[in-house]
Design a protein around this motif. Structure first.
Motif, mmCIF file in Angstrom:
data_model
loop_
_atom_site.group_PDB
_atom_site.id
_atom_site.type_symbol
_atom_site.label_atom_id
_atom_site.label_comp_id
_atom_site.label_asym_id
_atom_site.label_seq_id
_atom_site.Cartn_x
_atom_site.Cartn_y
_atom_site.Cartn_z
ATOM 1 N N LYS A 76 -6.816 2.988 -5.201
ATOM 2 C CA LYS A 76 -5.553 3.440 -4.622
ATOM 3 C C LYS A 76 -5.592 3.388 -3.105
ATOM 4 N N PHE A 77 -6.803 3.547 -2.514
ATOM 5 C CA PHE A 77 -6.948 3.569 -1.064
ATOM 6 C C PHE A 77 -8.099 2.671 -0.657
ATOM 7 N N ILE A 78 -7.810 1.655 0.154
ATOM 8 C CA ILE A 78 -8.796 0.683 0.616
ATOM 9 C C ILE A 78 -8.887 0.756 2.131
ATOM 10 N N VAL A 79 -10.104 0.816 2.645
ATOM 11 C CA VAL A 79 -10.350 0.787 4.087
ATOM 12 C C VAL A 79 -11.020 -0.542 4.419
ATOM 13 N N ASP A 80 -10.405 -1.319 5.306
ATOM 14 C CA ASP A 80 -10.919 -2.628 5.697
ATOM 15 C C ASP A 80 -11.310 -2.563 7.170
ATOM 16 N N ILE A 81 -12.609 -2.559 7.429
ATOM 17 C CA ILE A 81 -13.135 -2.473 8.791
ATOM 18 C C ILE A 81 -13.579 -3.868 9.226
ATOM 19 N N TYR A 96 -5.108 -5.921 -5.844
ATOM 20 C CA TYR A 96 -4.863 -4.524 -6.229
ATOM 21 C C TYR A 96 -3.469 -4.121 -5.750
ATOM 22 N N PRO A 97 -2.440 -4.498 -6.490
ATOM 23 C CA PRO A 97 -1.063 -4.299 -6.018
ATOM 24 C C PRO A 97 -0.616 -2.848 -5.926
ATOM 25 N N GLU A 98 -1.387 -1.912 -6.495
ATOM 26 C CA GLU A 98 -1.015 -0.499 -6.421
ATOM 27 C C GLU A 98 -1.679 0.217 -5.247
ATOM 28 N N SER A 99 -2.452 -0.510 -4.461
ATOM 29 C CA SER A 99 -3.253 0.124 -3.416
ATOM 30 C C SER A 99 -2.505 0.261 -2.101
ATOM 31 N N LYS A 100 -2.937 1.255 -1.321
ATOM 32 C CA LYS A 100 -2.570 1.389 0.084
ATOM 33 C C LYS A 100 -3.807 1.049 0.906
ATOM 34 N N LEU A 101 -3.598 0.466 2.098
ATOM 35 C CA LEU A 101 -4.728 0.013 2.892
ATOM 36 C C LEU A 101 -4.610 0.496 4.332
#
Length: 250
Positions: A76-81, A96-101
């Motif tokens: 649900k929550f992705i962090v891209d560093i 992952y179309p349901e995710s927030k990033l």
């Protein structure tokens, strides 16, 4: 079929392949928008940028393809560093179309491309972009201007420019991170070495390790540290002599 034509066939739709070849033959200095076979669109700048190389690694070499032994996730929550020009964000958002990033990227040229790519894919409402580097402290530092190998350095030297660095632990706080992706050219080590990492609620990690002067064997260091933090670890699909992908999960 040579390698370049093969990967263009794999990554782009037929119309976009034709558009791409015309663009290359014309030696245009403008960006080009192409449609991906997996869905979505990306903008590509002409050389000497490394946009094409980045697209190849993510969409053809499948740098972030999940190994079979890694459990299925529904983040649900992705962090891209280290989001570079945003190709990884397009990849995660489609997978992952349901995710927030949330994306962290300090390079101003790359930030502009991130916003363009998010706009092309109607993702501005799903991705929060933070124009800064990330480490284990708040600071002002410098970034080398080296395309997809730009790295944070402590001191100014020709070819670098000033940037802000944010403390990852303050940024995330107590929030559960379902998937943490990190690719910051050796800047990963202060983050993972920090004792506060043990308290973060990070369920799965996909990281690119790098051999550096301070950590000459990045693969072994990363494996040992992640295992000590309670993660199971396996190598990813993409590995070079001095860098590669690791997956870790709890």
């Amino acid at each position: 079929m040579n390698e370049k034509r093969r990967w263009l066939r794999d990554i782009l739709t037929p119309i976009s392949r034709l558009h791409y070849f015309i663009w290359r033959l014309s030696k245009s200095k403008q960006t080009i928008v192409v449609n991906l076979q997996i869905g979505g669109r990306i903008e590509i700048r002409p050389q000497p940028t490394t946009d094409i190389m980045t697209a190849y690694e993510i969409f053809v070499a499948e740098a972030y393809e999940k190994p079979l032994q890694v459990p299925n996730i529904y983040p649900k929550f992705i962090v891209d560093i280290g989001a570079n020009v945003g190709h990884s964000l397009i990849y995660w958002a489609n997978l992952y179309p349901e995710s927030k990033l949330i994306a962290f990227e300090p390079h101003p040229d790359h930030l502009l491309m991130i916003y363009k790519n998010l706009h092309q894919n109607s993702l501005l409402n799903r991705v929060l972009v933070v124009g800064s580097a990330v480490s284990n402290r708040n600071a002002k530092s410098f970034l080398t201007d080296n395309e997809n190998e730009s790295a944070v350095v402590d001191d100014y030297k020709p070819g670098t420019f000033s940037i802000k660095v944010r403390d990852l632990f303050e940024e995330i706080g107590n929030e559960t991170v379902d998937l943490l992706k990190i690719d910051i050219e050796g800047g990963e080590y202060p983050i993972f070495a920090d004792q506060r990492f043990e308290k973060l609620d990070v369920r799965m990690i996909v990281m690119e390790w790098h051999n550096t002067d301070e950590v000459p064997n990045g693969l072994d260091w990363s494996k040992q540290r992640l295992v000590s933090l309670g993660y199971q670890v396996t190598e990813g699909k993409l590995n070079y002599p001095t860098a590669g992908i690791l997956w870790a999960w709890k």
